[in-house]
Design a protein around this motif. Structure first.
Motif, PDB file in Angstrom:
ATOM      1  N   LYS A 143       0.880  -1.330   0.044  1.00  0.00           N
ATOM      2  CA  LYS A 143       0.068   0.052  -0.009  1.00  0.00           C
ATOM      3  C   LYS A 143       0.972   1.228   0.103  1.00  0.00           C
ATOM      4  O   LYS A 143       0.339   2.477   0.111  1.00  0.00           O
ATOM      5  CB  LYS A 143      -0.905  -0.018   1.136  1.00  0.00           C
ATOM      6  N   PHE A 144       2.131   1.004   0.121  1.00  0.00           N
ATOM      7  CA  PHE A 144       3.092   2.473   0.125  1.00  0.00           C
ATOM      8  C   PHE A 144       3.938   2.503  -1.215  1.00  0.00           C
ATOM      9  O   PHE A 144       4.807   3.100  -1.380  1.00  0.00           O
ATOM     10  CB  PHE A 144       4.089   2.099   1.274  1.00  0.00           C
ATOM     11  N   ARG A 145       3.607   1.679  -2.410  1.00  0.00           N
ATOM     12  CA  ARG A 145       4.347   1.706  -3.622  1.00  0.00           C
ATOM     13  C   ARG A 145       3.954   3.029  -4.087  1.00  0.00           C
ATOM     14  O   ARG A 145       4.954   3.640  -4.954  1.00  0.00           O
ATOM     15  CB  ARG A 145       3.911   0.810  -4.378  1.00  0.00           C
ATOM     16  N   ASN A 146       3.037   3.799  -3.851  1.00  0.00           N
ATOM     17  CA  ASN A 146       3.090   5.126  -4.236  1.00  0.00           C
ATOM     18  C   ASN A 146       3.181   6.522  -3.382  1.00  0.00           C
ATOM     19  O   ASN A 146       2.539   7.514  -3.704  1.00  0.00           O
ATOM     20  CB  ASN A 146       1.378   5.477  -5.209  1.00  0.00           C
ATOM     21  N   VAL A 147       3.663   5.952  -2.487  1.00  0.00           N
ATOM     22  CA  VAL A 147       3.928   7.324  -1.469  1.00  0.00           C
ATOM     23  C   VAL A 147       4.872   8.345  -2.221  1.00  0.00           C
ATOM     24  O   VAL A 147       5.931   7.950  -3.028  1.00  0.00           O
ATOM     25  CB  VAL A 147       4.789   6.607  -0.239  1.00  0.00           C
ATOM     26  N   TYR A 148       4.526   9.757  -1.928  1.00  0.00           N
ATOM     27  CA  TYR A 148       5.442  10.612  -2.584  1.00  0.00           C
ATOM     28  C   TYR A 148       5.703  11.729  -1.700  1.00  0.00           C
ATOM     29  O   TYR A 148       5.150  11.786  -0.433  1.00  0.00           O
ATOM     30  CB  TYR A 148       4.616  11.312  -3.900  1.00  0.00           C
ATOM     31  N   GLY A 149       6.752  12.474  -1.918  1.00  0.00           N
ATOM     32  CA  GLY A 149       7.066  13.292  -0.976  1.00  0.00           C
ATOM     33  C   GLY A 149       6.650  14.703  -1.482  1.00  0.00           C
ATOM     34  O   GLY A 149       6.683  14.952  -2.666  1.00  0.00           O
ATOM     35  N   HIS A 188       2.777  11.548  16.384  1.00  0.00           N
ATOM     36  CA  HIS A 188       1.652  12.129  17.081  1.00  0.00           C
ATOM     37  C   HIS A 188       1.629  13.651  16.485  1.00  0.00           C
ATOM     38  O   HIS A 188       0.570  14.409  16.736  1.00  0.00           O
ATOM     39  CB  HIS A 188       1.673  12.201  18.271  1.00  0.00           C
ATOM     40  N   GLY A 189       2.578  14.238  15.749  1.00  0.00           N
ATOM     41  CA  GLY A 189       2.467  15.392  15.284  1.00  0.00           C
ATOM     42  C   GLY A 189       2.232  15.634  13.633  1.00  0.00           C
ATOM     43  O   GLY A 189       2.351  16.392  13.082  1.00  0.00           O
ATOM     44  N   LEU A 190       1.874  14.319  13.107  1.00  0.00           N
ATOM     45  CA  LEU A 190       1.606  14.429  11.806  1.00  0.00           C
ATOM     46  C   LEU A 190       0.023  14.841  11.409  1.00  0.00           C
ATOM     47  O   LEU A 190      -0.796  14.504  12.161  1.00  0.00           O
ATOM     48  CB  LEU A 190       1.794  12.959  11.194  1.00  0.00           C
ATOM     49  N   ASP A 191      -0.116  15.230  10.074  1.00  0.00           N
ATOM     50  CA  ASP A 191      -1.559  15.337   9.588  1.00  0.00           C
ATOM     51  C   ASP A 191      -2.051  14.052   9.244  1.00  0.00           C
ATOM     52  O   ASP A 191      -1.959  13.781   8.052  1.00  0.00           O
ATOM     53  CB  ASP A 191      -1.391  16.540   8.562  1.00  0.00           C
ATOM     54  N   VAL A 192      -2.822  13.227  10.045  1.00  0.00           N
ATOM     55  CA  VAL A 192      -3.426  12.100   9.737  1.00  0.00           C
ATOM     56  C   VAL A 192      -4.624  12.403   8.454  1.00  0.00           C
ATOM     57  O   VAL A 192      -4.625  11.492   7.650  1.00  0.00           O
ATOM     58  CB  VAL A 192      -3.975  11.274  10.767  1.00  0.00           C
ATOM     59  N   GLY A 193      -5.168  13.636   8.459  1.00  0.00           N
ATOM     60  CA  GLY A 193      -6.257  13.947   7.507  1.00  0.00           C
ATOM     61  C   GLY A 193      -5.846  13.928   6.199  1.00  0.00           C
ATOM     62  O   GLY A 193      -6.401  13.613   5.146  1.00  0.00           O
ATOM     63  N   ALA A 194      -4.463  14.094   5.996  1.00  0.00           N
ATOM     64  CA  ALA A 194      -3.879  14.230   4.536  1.00  0.00           C
ATOM     65  C   ALA A 194      -3.178  12.873   4.218  1.00  0.00           C
ATOM     66  O   ALA A 194      -2.304  13.103   3.460  1.00  0.00           O
ATOM     67  CB  ALA A 194      -2.930  15.279   4.668  1.00  0.00           C
ATOM     68  N   CYS A 195      -3.253  11.825   5.237  1.00  0.00           N
ATOM     69  CA  CYS A 195      -2.462  10.646   5.003  1.00  0.00           C
ATOM     70  C   CYS A 195      -0.769  10.967   4.911  1.00  0.00           C
ATOM     71  O   CYS A 195      -0.141  10.071   4.278  1.00  0.00           O
ATOM     72  CB  CYS A 195      -2.909   9.941   3.748  1.00  0.00           C
ATOM     73  N   GLU A 196      -0.704  11.692   5.782  1.00  0.00           N
ATOM     74  CA  GLU A 196       0.933  11.810   5.860  1.00  0.00           C
ATOM     75  C   GLU A 196       1.637  10.924   7.050  1.00  0.00           C
ATOM     76  O   GLU A 196       1.246  10.742   8.138  1.00  0.00           O
ATOM     77  CB  GLU A 196       1.050  13.250   6.485  1.00  0.00           C
ATOM     78  N   GLU A 207      13.191  23.300   5.353  1.00  0.00           N
ATOM     79  CA  GLU A 207      11.967  22.945   4.674  1.00  0.00           C
ATOM     80  C   GLU A 207      11.228  21.636   5.018  1.00  0.00           C
ATOM     81  O   GLU A 207      11.889  20.422   4.954  1.00  0.00           O
ATOM     82  CB  GLU A 207      12.895  22.539   3.035  1.00  0.00           C
ATOM     83  N   PRO A 208      10.063  21.840   5.334  1.00  0.00           N
ATOM     84  CA  PRO A 208       9.365  20.538   5.860  1.00  0.00           C
ATOM     85  C   PRO A 208       9.030  19.769   4.351  1.00  0.00           C
ATOM     86  O   PRO A 208       8.590  20.313   3.297  1.00  0.00           O
ATOM     87  CB  PRO A 208       8.019  21.054   6.524  1.00  0.00           C
ATOM     88  N   ILE A 209       9.302  18.234   4.329  1.00  0.00           N
ATOM     89  CA  ILE A 209       8.727  17.610   3.442  1.00  0.00           C
ATOM     90  C   ILE A 209       8.045  16.396   3.951  1.00  0.00           C
ATOM     91  O   ILE A 209       8.284  15.569   4.763  1.00  0.00           O
ATOM     92  CB  ILE A 209      10.140  16.745   2.712  1.00  0.00           C
ATOM     93  N   SER A 210       6.673  16.343   3.555  1.00  0.00           N
ATOM     94  CA  SER A 210       5.745  15.455   3.867  1.00  0.00           C
ATOM     95  C   SER A 210       5.803  14.064   3.081  1.00  0.00           C
ATOM     96  O   SER A 210       5.584  14.273   1.688  1.00  0.00           O
ATOM     97  CB  SER A 210       4.200  16.062   3.758  1.00  0.00           C
ATOM     98  N   MET A 211       5.885  12.934   3.677  1.00  0.00           N
ATOM     99  CA  MET A 211       5.611  11.672   2.763  1.00  0.00           C
ATOM    100  C   MET A 211       4.086  11.272   3.091  1.00  0.00           C
ATOM    101  O   MET A 211       3.772  10.971   4.046  1.00  0.00           O
ATOM    102  CB  MET A 211       6.512  10.638   3.164  1.00  0.00           C
ATOM    103  N   ILE A 212       3.395  11.251   1.655  1.00  0.00           N
ATOM    104  CA  ILE A 212       1.939  11.164   1.963  1.00  0.00           C
ATOM    105  C   ILE A 212       1.561   9.800   1.006  1.00  0.00           C
ATOM    106  O   ILE A 212       2.102   9.672  -0.075  1.00  0.00           O
ATOM    107  CB  ILE A 212       1.601  12.446   1.089  1.00  0.00           C
ATOM    108  N   VAL A 213       0.565   8.936   1.608  1.00  0.00           N
ATOM    109  CA  VAL A 213       0.144   7.942   1.025  1.00  0.00           C
ATOM    110  C   VAL A 213      -1.175   8.488   0.380  1.00  0.00           C
ATOM    111  O   VAL A 213      -1.996   9.007   0.789  1.00  0.00           O
ATOM    112  CB  VAL A 213      -0.394   6.843   1.901  1.00  0.00           C
ATOM    113  N   PRO A 214      -1.156   8.524  -1.043  1.00  0.00           N
ATOM    114  CA  PRO A 214      -2.423   8.908  -1.869  1.00  0.00           C
ATOM    115  C   PRO A 214      -3.770   8.169  -1.711  1.00  0.00           C
ATOM    116  O   PRO A 214      -3.542   7.038  -2.138  1.00  0.00           O
ATOM    117  CB  PRO A 214      -1.694   8.987  -3.390  1.00  0.00           C
TER     118      PRO A 214
END
Length: 488
Positions: A18-24, A330-338, A353-360
């Motif tokens: 489920k993480f094959r499309n994770v993007y930064g 616990h500091g991540l944005d779970v609403g954005a699937c970060e 520079e903050p870089i978020s790794m997100i599951v689409p």
């Protein structure tokens, strides 16, 4: 078999992951931090620590060492006169937030000290020069600090004296010294419950240590892979190291923590020279590799079955990174699937520079499969319980149920008397370096006086020796004369 079937059977884990499309995703410029004079120190650390409340960055400063502490929501350009934490006499080499108390940060420095600071809830209004605790025990500069992952009030520090000290902050004293390294310790990593400590060292060896007894359990000295950095892989009973091959290419190696005779696998990454920093997320089993001076971050999925390491993708950026801070879960944005967030230090621009790794994901609901129960903000043990030999896994929390709960834990510094800190039979305070210029001068004059006294003592002893030699010669001569007279 069709070509499609072949490709599916060749890489089945790609299909199921489920993480094959994770993007930064890089934060917009208005959500970055600018104008920070990031340290130019070449020490191989991140110089950055972050938690759900604050971002701390080691800064370039004249005369001593300092770092800034900025609320994570206070984006934009930072005032050049922004208050700093500036009590160290030498350059700050490492900073780490207490995992159970968002306002407590530890720092270590070239001045051979470790200090504990308490930052007010609202952030700094003026320079913070008074630490809550000053910890002296190393005889040389301290390059590395780590908080124990499940215990409140236990801090580990590694110095250029090749020693690791375990500090009990409830009494403000070192309680154990680990003394099995032959060179500078480069990295420390704990298993999930903190009962094992893995270290990498400048002697290129990988070690697994039982920290309370200081017993060396495993040691790897594998000639094909020179270890630089190490990380425990959650509950997998595996270790991952980054290092260089005998051909000086960058590589990673996977190890069984109970048998370090040979790595399970080795994988070459590239021929670049920058140090590879590994970051592991036990919740998603994802490994991130970021090279110092690179602009990219590679990421993989780790499994217990072959091929063990599955390459997913690469985040690319033209700006080189000096170091990377990591936001706790616990500091991540779970609403954005970060699922992971880096804070990248770009020295030339004075930019963080903050870089978020997100599951689409399309769904707006909470994604339970990518957010399992995760180590929270409550300690599982007290310092005394852990030191007595008790092991306990982390207290888990759900990120769904109000993950920004306030922490009830209060940090109380011990009232310290100036007394000898004896660890493993060694008085550590004998090695304490001077803290101020006046102390340095007093120590210098004391040592000069001591040298003069010792020289005088040596001269007197030389004279005494010469007198005794003369007396001995006289006795011998008299005896010879007596014998000669007797014979004649």
């Amino acid at each position: 078999m069709t070509k499609e079937h072949k490709s599916m059977s060749w890489r089945p884990t790609y299909r199921s992951s489920k993480f094959r499309n994770v993007y930064g995703k890089v934060a917009n410029r208005e959500h970055c931090f600018e104008g920070i004079p990031i340290t130019k120190n070449v020490h191989d650390n991140h110089f950055c620590a972050v938690n759900a409340k604050f971002l701390a960055i080691v800064t370039e400063s004249a005369g001593g060492g300092s770092f800034v502490v900025i609320p994570v929501t206070q984006f934009g350009r930072i005032d050049p006169h922004y208050p700093k934490v500036c009590g160290h006499q030498g350059k700050v080499l490492d900073i780490k937030w207490n995992p159970f108390h968002d306002n407590i940060i530890a720092s270590c420095s070239e001045d051979s000290s470790v200090r504990i600071w308490e930052v007010p809830d609202s952030g700094l209004r003026r320079n913070l020069t008074e630490s809550v605790l000053e910890l002296y025990g190393h005889s040389r500069r301290v390059g590395l600090i780590e908080w124990h992952p499940t215990t409140s009030g236990i801090l580990f520090s590694a110095g250029y004296d090749y020693k690791i000290l375990i500090w009990n902050l409830e009494i403000g004293e070192p309680v154990k010294m680990i003394d099995c390294h032959t060179d500078v310790i480069l990295c420390m990593s704990f298993n999930k419950e903190g009962s094992l400590l893995a270290t990498s060292c400048k002697d290129k060896k990988l070690r697994v240590i039982e920290p309370r007894s200081g017993k060396l359990l495993q040691e790897a000295n594998f000639k094909n892979h020179k270890v630089n950095r190490v990380v425990f892989l959650g509950n997998m009973k595996r270790l991952l190291t980054t290092g260089v091959s005998r051909w000086n290419t960058r590589q990673i190696a996977l190890w069984d923590q109970e048998d370090l005779s040979m790595p399970i696998i080795e994988e070459e990454i590239d021929g670049l020279s920058g140090l590879l920093f590994p970051f592991y997320d036990a919740d998603t089993h994802m490994l991130y590799l970021a090279g110092k001076g690179d602009g990219n971050i590679r990421y993989y999925e780790i499994t217990l079955e072959k091929p063990y390491l599955q390459y997913l993708m690469e985040f690319r950026s033209p700006a080189p990174q000096k170091g990377l801070g990591v936001m706790p879960k616990h500091g991540l944005d779970v609403g954005a699937c970060e699922v992971f967030r880096f804070y990248k230090l770009v020295t030339l621009k004075g930019l963080i520079e903050p870089i978020s790794m997100i599951v689409p994901r399309r769904s707006e609901t909470y994604q339970e499969d990518i957010y399992p129960m995760t180590p929270g903000t409550e300690p599982a043990l007290s310092a005394d319980e852990w030191l007595s030999g008790i092991n306990r896994g982390p207290v888990l929390m759900s990120l769904k149920e109000g993950y920004n709960r306030p922490n009830k834990l209060v940090f109380k510094a011990p009232v310290k008397e100036k007394k000898g800190g004896v660890v493993n039979g060694i008085d550590l305070l004998e090695n304490v370096p001077p803290r101020t210029e006046n102390e340095l001068l007093r120590m210098f004059f004391r040592q000069q006086e001591e040298l003069r006294r010792l020289k005088d003592e040596l001269t007197q002893k030389d004279i005494k020796i010469r007198q005794l030699e003369l007396e001995l010669n006289n006795i011998r001569n008299n005896r010879n004369c007596y014998i000669f007279d007797s014979v004649s």
